[in-house]
Enzyme design. Structure first.
Site, PDB file in Angstrom:
ATOM      1  N   LYS A  35      32.523  53.552  47.945  1.00 16.96           N
ATOM      2  CA  LYS A  35      32.443  52.372  48.813  1.00 16.96           C
ATOM      3  C   LYS A  35      33.470  52.441  49.947  1.00 16.96           C
ATOM      4  CE  LYS A  35      32.855  47.354  48.061  1.00 16.96           C
ATOM      5  NZ  LYS A  35      33.241  46.355  47.033  1.00 16.96           N
ATOM      6  N   THR A  37      36.750  51.706  49.815  1.00 23.05           N
ATOM      7  CA  THR A  37      37.646  50.550  49.831  1.00 23.05           C
ATOM      8  C   THR A  37      38.946  51.037  50.475  1.00 23.05           C
ATOM      9  OG1 THR A  37      38.749  51.112  47.754  1.00 23.05           O
ATOM     10  CG2 THR A  37      36.718  49.803  47.590  1.00 23.05           C
ATOM     11  N   ALA A  83      34.896  55.694  39.973  1.00 28.38           N
ATOM     12  CA  ALA A  83      35.075  54.563  40.898  1.00 28.38           C
ATOM     13  C   ALA A  83      35.597  53.338  40.164  1.00 28.38           C
ATOM     14  CB  ALA A  83      33.753  54.231  41.579  1.00 28.38           C
ATOM     15  N   GLU A  85      38.491  49.701  40.921  1.00 33.02           N
ATOM     16  CA  GLU A  85      39.700  49.124  41.496  1.00 33.02           C
ATOM     17  C   GLU A  85      40.797  49.535  40.540  1.00 33.02           C
ATOM     18  OE1 GLU A  85      40.286  47.517  44.252  1.00 33.02           O
ATOM     19  OE2 GLU A  85      38.224  47.337  44.942  1.00 33.02           O
ATOM     20  N   THR A 138      41.472  54.658  31.150  1.00 30.80           N
ATOM     21  CA  THR A 138      42.931  54.740  31.192  1.00 30.80           C
ATOM     22  C   THR A 138      43.559  54.474  29.826  1.00 30.80           C
ATOM     23  OG1 THR A 138      44.859  53.571  32.061  1.00 30.80           O
ATOM     24  CG2 THR A 138      42.846  52.322  31.999  1.00 30.80           C
ATOM     25  N   ASP A 139      44.768  54.985  29.628  1.00 34.03           N
ATOM     26  CA  ASP A 139      45.485  54.670  28.383  1.00 34.03           C
ATOM     27  C   ASP A 139      46.007  53.235  28.400  1.00 34.03           C
ATOM     28  OD1 ASP A 139      47.532  54.956  30.257  1.00 34.03           O
ATOM     29  OD2 ASP A 139      48.743  56.330  29.057  1.00 34.03           O
ATOM     30  N   GLU A 140      45.922  52.566  29.568  1.00 36.03           N
ATOM     31  CA  GLU A 140      46.429  51.191  29.641  1.00 36.03           C
ATOM     32  C   GLU A 140      45.598  50.229  28.791  1.00 36.03           C
ATOM     33  OE1 GLU A 140      47.776  49.744  33.421  1.00 36.03           O
ATOM     34  OE2 GLU A 140      48.023  51.771  34.193  1.00 36.03           O
ATOM     35  N   TYR A 163      43.563  44.478  35.305  1.00 32.90           N
ATOM     36  CA  TYR A 163      43.042  45.836  35.519  1.00 32.90           C
ATOM     37  C   TYR A 163      42.675  46.478  34.187  1.00 32.90           C
ATOM     38  CZ  TYR A 163      43.324  50.936  35.859  1.00 32.90           C
ATOM     39  OH  TYR A 163      43.062  52.281  35.732  1.00 32.90           O
ATOM     40  N   LYS A 167      38.990  47.637  32.537  1.00 32.01           N
ATOM     41  CA  LYS A 167      38.666  49.004  32.096  1.00 32.01           C
ATOM     42  C   LYS A 167      38.278  48.990  30.609  1.00 32.01           C
ATOM     43  CE  LYS A 167      38.986  52.352  34.193  1.00 32.01           C
ATOM     44  NZ  LYS A 167      38.055  53.055  35.119  1.00 32.01           N
ATOM     45  N   LYS A 202      51.187  53.941  45.395  1.00 27.31           N
ATOM     46  CA  LYS A 202      51.587  54.255  44.025  1.00 27.31           C
ATOM     47  C   LYS A 202      53.031  54.778  43.968  1.00 27.31           C
ATOM     48  CE  LYS A 202      47.614  52.965  42.334  1.00 27.31           C
ATOM     49  NZ  LYS A 202      46.482  53.601  41.784  1.00 27.31           N
ATOM     50  N   PRO A 218      62.411  51.549  45.733  1.00 26.09           N
ATOM     51  CA  PRO A 218      62.363  50.462  44.750  1.00 26.09           C
ATOM     52  C   PRO A 218      61.885  50.941  43.379  1.00 26.09           C
ATOM     53  CG  PRO A 218      60.430  50.394  46.183  1.00 26.09           C
ATOM     54  CD  PRO A 218      61.236  51.584  46.601  1.00 26.09           C
TER      55      PRO A 218
END
Ligand SMILES: NC(=O)c1ccc[n+]([C@@H]2O[C@H](COP(=O)([O-])OP(=O)(O)OC[C@H]3O[C@@H](n4cnc5c(N)ncnc54)[C@H](O)[C@@H]3O)[C@@H](O)[C@H]2O)c1
Length: 349
Positions: A35, A37, A83, A85, A138-140, A163, A167, A202, A218
């Site tokens: 797309k 984005t 794909a 977000e 993802t592992d998240e 997020y 997923k 990132k 930061p």
């Protein structure tokens, strides 16, 4: 094979396309649906745009008609679905696009695959018995670990951000298409990737960019959050392995075997920069780019530690890790130096 790669103008997808097309496989055709984005950039696929084995389609994975047409026009018999977000901070600001692309988008692709490949439950159309849908996750989805332990394929789902929840939902829908319809799916849940072509927002590109601009670098909280860093080319190798050899309906976690605190990663990058840019450093009256590191207030719900035990991938599928963290980081820093210093955005090294 006619492979539909979704999100191929993003970080991992574009690396995967280059990786697959650089391995001489004349029987492979790749259609990249993206797309574009803010996270997608056609410069990421510049190197392959004239390859006769490659086409780009600009569009949304949630667009049912477009997705069905792609399956028909290109006779798609494999999907690698990247794909999404993907930025946690953005999902905290506004979760809706995450639910739309990551959940509805995945459902739309699964439904198109089922319609195009199958005649009924567990029954494949002639010529599509081998067709496979590979979902990249993802592992998240597993939430956060304490100081010890590792995520495996058996770990209970406990997503903490919009997020990771989106997923996790997509993973469940993929699973249901195997259990209910017998669709040939595999899912991989990987740890934090790093490497060329990652979006500027990132952690690693930010550290490099800020250091080069002599601005404060930061680091969230106290820098103690731990991630298992996976070099993107290693990830592409593992995806290929699972796509070719993985068992239908199974999930495989993929780690980098590089567990490091965020502060250790920042320090490592600064040390690589200190060496590569030693002359500039002197002229800035700094002894090390590390002097620019500054702690900033933590992200809400910031998971403390992720770590992966990917023995299933290594032992059952024979995957062998190849890249060290240092090697991957040197390639990554060198790419971003080209991008930020020489202005060669998208330069592949
Ligand atoms: N980067 C990581 O460290 C990491 C770690 C674990 C899992 N993952 C997963 O890997 C996949 C790729 O991640 P990435 O870092 O390359 O992401 P990215 O944000 O760099 O790229 C995502 C790509 O998807 C495209 N896209 C987004 N929504 C779309 C839509 N509705 N239709 C079509 N295209 C759309 C974007 O334009 C972009 O090109 C994602 O599914 C992500 O959840 C990434």
């Amino acid at each position: 094979m006619n492979l539909l790669v979704t999100g191929g103008a993003g970080f991992i997808g574009s690396n995967f396309i280059s990786y697959m097309l650089s391995n001489v496989r004349n029987d492979l055709y790749i259609v990249n649906l993206d797309k574009l984005t803010y996270a997608g950039n056609l410069r990421n696929v510049e190197a392959v745009e004239n390859d006769p084995r490659y086409s780009f389609v600009h569009g949304d994975i949630c667009d049912e008609n477009l997705v069905a047409k792609i399956f028909e026009n290109y006779k798609i018999d494999g999907v690698i679905h990247f794909a999404a977000e993907s930025h946690v901070d953005k999902s905290i600001e506004n979760p809706r696009p995450f639910l739309q692309s990551n959940i509805i988008g995945t459902y739309t692709l699964l439904e198109a695959a089922r319609n195009y490949w199958m005649d009924g439950i567990g029954v494949y159309k002639k010529g599509f018995a081998h067709a496979r849908f590979h979902h990249i996750s993802t592992d998240e989805v597993y939430g956060s670990l304490g100081k010890t332990g590792h995520f495996t394929e058996e770990t209970k789902y406990a997503p903490n951000s919009p997020y990771s929840a989106s997923k996790a939902s997509a993973d469940m829908i993929v699973r249901s298409y195997f259990e209910t319809f017998g669709l040939n799916v595999v899912t991989t849940n990987c740890s934090n990737n790093f490497g060329p072509r990652q979006h500027d927002e990132k952690l690693i590109p930010t550290i490099i960019r800020r250091a080069l601009a002599l601005k404060p670098i930061p680091i969230y909280g106290n820098g103690e959050n731990v991630r298992d860093w996976l070099f993107v080319t290693e990830h592409c190798r593992a995806i290929e392995k699972v796509f070719v050899k993985g068992k239908a309906g199974e999930t495989y976690v993929i780690g980098g075997h590089n567990e490091r605190k965020n502060i250790e990663i920042a320090t490592m990058i600064c040390e690589v920069l200190d060496q590569v840019l030693s002359e500039q450093l002197k002229s800035y009256h700094l002894t090390s780019y590390k002097e620019l590191i500054q702690y900033v207030s933590d992200r809400p719900g910031h998971d403390f530690r992720y770590a992966i035990d990917d023995r299933k991938l290594c032992e059952e599928l024979g995957f062998v890790h190849k890249y060290s963290l240092q090697e991957g980081m040197e390639q990554t820093v060198s790419y971003y130096l080209k991008k930020y210093v020489d202005g060669l955005e998208g330069a592949w090294i």
